[in-house]
Write an enzyme that holds these catalytic residues in place. Structure first.
Site, short mmCIF file in Angstrom:
data_model
loop_
_atom_site.label_atom_id
_atom_site.label_comp_id
_atom_site.label_asym_id
_atom_site.label_seq_id
_atom_site.Cartn_x
_atom_site.Cartn_y
_atom_site.Cartn_z
N ARG A 54 0.84 -1.22 0.00
CA ARG A 54 0.00 0.00 0.00
C ARG A 54 0.87 1.26 0.00
O ARG A 54 0.47 2.29 -0.53
CB ARG A 54 -0.98 0.01 1.20
CG ARG A 54 -1.80 1.31 1.29
CD ARG A 54 -3.06 1.19 2.14
NE ARG A 54 -2.81 0.56 3.42
CZ ARG A 54 -2.21 1.16 4.46
NH1 ARG A 54 -1.82 2.41 4.37
NH2 ARG A 54 -2.03 0.51 5.59
N TYR A 107 -15.50 15.53 -16.29
CA TYR A 107 -15.94 14.15 -16.13
C TYR A 107 -16.99 14.12 -15.00
O TYR A 107 -16.71 14.63 -13.89
CB TYR A 107 -14.70 13.32 -15.78
CG TYR A 107 -14.97 11.85 -15.68
CD1 TYR A 107 -15.25 11.10 -16.81
CD2 TYR A 107 -14.89 11.20 -14.45
CE1 TYR A 107 -15.50 9.75 -16.71
CE2 TYR A 107 -15.12 9.84 -14.36
CZ TYR A 107 -15.43 9.12 -15.49
OH TYR A 107 -15.67 7.77 -15.39
N ASP A 179 -6.72 17.63 -15.35
CA ASP A 179 -7.02 16.25 -15.75
C ASP A 179 -6.58 16.13 -17.22
O ASP A 179 -7.20 16.71 -18.12
CB ASP A 179 -8.52 15.98 -15.59
CG ASP A 179 -8.90 14.53 -15.95
OD1 ASP A 179 -8.20 13.92 -16.78
OD2 ASP A 179 -9.91 14.04 -15.41
N LYS A 204 -7.63 4.89 -19.82
CA LYS A 204 -7.89 5.37 -21.18
C LYS A 204 -6.64 5.24 -22.04
O LYS A 204 -6.13 4.15 -22.19
CB LYS A 204 -8.44 6.80 -21.10
CG LYS A 204 -9.48 7.01 -20.00
CD LYS A 204 -10.79 6.26 -20.25
CE LYS A 204 -11.70 6.21 -19.03
NZ LYS A 204 -12.04 7.49 -18.45
C1 LIG Z 1 -12.49 7.96 -17.18
C2 LIG Z 1 -12.12 9.32 -16.72
C3 LIG Z 1 -11.88 9.58 -15.37
C4 LIG Z 1 -12.06 8.54 -14.27
O1 LIG Z 1 -11.20 7.47 -14.42
P1 LIG Z 1 -11.51 5.98 -13.83
O2 LIG Z 1 -10.27 5.25 -14.19
O3 LIG Z 1 -12.73 5.50 -14.52
O4 LIG Z 1 -11.73 6.13 -12.37
C5 LIG Z 1 -11.50 10.85 -15.01
N1 LIG Z 1 -11.37 11.83 -15.92
C6 LIG Z 1 -11.60 11.62 -17.24
C7 LIG Z 1 -11.44 12.73 -18.20
C8 LIG Z 1 -11.99 10.36 -17.68
O5 LIG Z 1 -12.23 10.17 -18.97
#
Ligand SMILES: *Cc1c(COP(=O)(O)O)cnc(C)c1O
Length: 400
Positions: A54, A107, A179, A204
């Site tokens: 962790r 998001y 982000d 992604k």
């Molecule tokens: C998918 C996504 C998230 C969240 O990610 P997870 O891996 O699903 O928790 C945050 N920001 C953006 C822009 C995303 O496309």
């Protein structure tokens, strides 16, 4: 090192024991100390080694270091999901009486966690159109401690000027958090433009194969790492070693996939804007995108996400979804396979139409996440699916 070399070699800080070329999966929850003194030194941070997964693990750290190298950051942290990355940053800085200024079309869960969970603990958030720097300035308060951008933003493909937002945040003593999921560090490096912290959903583009979830946090300087890492250790949003290994494997081909998918996206965007069933196309690579010049200045390319308006609104959008054959009808993005979704009937169907439209999610909006297939197959598939939506569009026009 240039970007593609970094993506392939940045985990090289991992010290191979047997000359292994791939970082091994250190599937161990705990790490033995040679003696009591060494254990004490590890806890005191004066001896390098590992203690407990962790808190740190060689496979997980190899991934965190590689993403940090690609983002030009000082330190990286890998997290169980993208939301764990985002909430860990919020948990590290927000408290009773603090305030966040964020992009209105972030998001969904990012907005929800600020408006519900963090609001419950007494921290407030204001969401504005961050494509307009004046709206960010106007929303700043004396207690604003984070400016939070998503650029390009989901699913409208609006951009925010990262350097401009950094200047505003810093003039108010706030941090700029970006982000960077939609672009990936191959296409955009917010820390170079003045951001303090970058968050990612590795689910992604970074992983790129739609087979694992994960997240990452990268910071500009060590002070920020020391502020965030204890929160990650305590709240436990840690990544697992097997997950880290899969994402490391994906990261090595990020440059190839990002190039291919953004080339495909450019070709498809140009095709879509000539299609009689399409009323508008939002892609930062098109000259008519309102922030095309900003995209050229702050990104290395234009990414692989496209939003279009399908003539005939809700019913035509659904008909298109029901007729794609190469595209997969699914949410998410950044995988080798192309995905398509219709927010008004799918992800955002639960929101009242007025609220959806306020966030730019009109009934006709279709979101396309372009992958790495042969572009001719993708173009033919979109063409036939759009044509199949024509009867629904004619009915909608007659009813109007
Ligand atoms: C998918 C996504 C998230 C969240 O990610 P997870 O891996 O699903 O928790 C945050 N920001 C953006 C822009 C995303 O496309």
């Amino acid at each position: 090192m240039k970007k593609a070399t970094t993506a392939i070699h940045a985990h090289g800080k991992h010290h191979a024991q047997y000359g292994e070329v791939s970082v091994p999966i250190y599937q161990s929850s705990t790490f033995a100390f040679e003696n009591a003194d060494q254990g004490a030194e590890r806890f005191a941070g004066t001896s390098p080694g590992y203690i407990y997964t962790r808190l740190g693990n060689p496979t997980v750290n190899a991934l965190a270091d590689a993403i940090a190298a690609l983002e030009n950051g000082s330190h990286g942290m890998a997290t169980s999901t993208g939301m764990a990355a985002i909430t860990t940053v919020f948990l590290a800085y927000l408290q009773q009486g603090t305030h966040v200024v964020g992009t209105d079309c972030v998001y969904g869960p990012t907005r929800t966690v600020l408006e519900t969970s963090f609001a419950r603990f007494g921290s407030e958030a204001t969401f504005v159109d961050t494509a307009d720097l004046a709206q960010i300035s106007a929303a700043m308060r004396t207690n604003t401690c984070i400016v939070y951008l998503e650029t390009p933003a989901n699913p409208t493909m609006k951009l925010a000027d990262i350097a401009g937002a950094a200047a505003i945040a810093h003039a108010h003593g706030a941090l700029l958090v970006v982000d960077n999921t939609f672009a990936s560090p191959y296409i955009q490096r917010p820390l170079d433009l003045g951001a303090d912290i970058v968050v990612h959903s590795c689910t992604k583009l970074i992983n790129g194969h739609s087979d694992v979830v994960g997240g990452a946090i990268v910071v500009r300087e060590e002070k920020l790492y020391r502020q965030i890492k204890p929160t990650l250790n305590l709240f436990g949003g840690t990544m697992d070693p097997h997950q880290a290994w899969l994402i490391l494997r994906g990261l090595q081909t990020l440059p190839l996939r990002a190039e291919r998918s953004q080339q495909n996206a450019m070709t498809l965007a140009r095709f879509l804007r000539t299609h009689p069933m399409v009323s508008w196309v939002s892609y930062p690579g098109l000259e008519e995108h309102p922030q095309h010049e900003l995209a050229k200045a702050q990104m290395d390319g234009f990414g692989s996400m496209i939003a279009i308006g399908v003539k005939g609104g809700m019913e035509a959008g659904k008909a298109m979804m029901n007729n794609v054959k190469v595209f997969t009808l699914a949410v998410s993005l950044g995988g080798v396979e192309s995905l398509i979704e219709h927010p008004a009937s799918m992800t955002h169907a639960g929101l009242p139409r007025a609220e959806r439209e306020a966030a730019g999610l009109t009934d006709d909006l279709v979101r396309i996440a372009v992958g790495c297939e042969d572009v001719e197959d993708l173009r033919a598939d979109l063409d036939q699916a759009l044509n199949a939506a024509r009867p629904a569009a004619l009915v909608a026009a007659a009813e109007r």
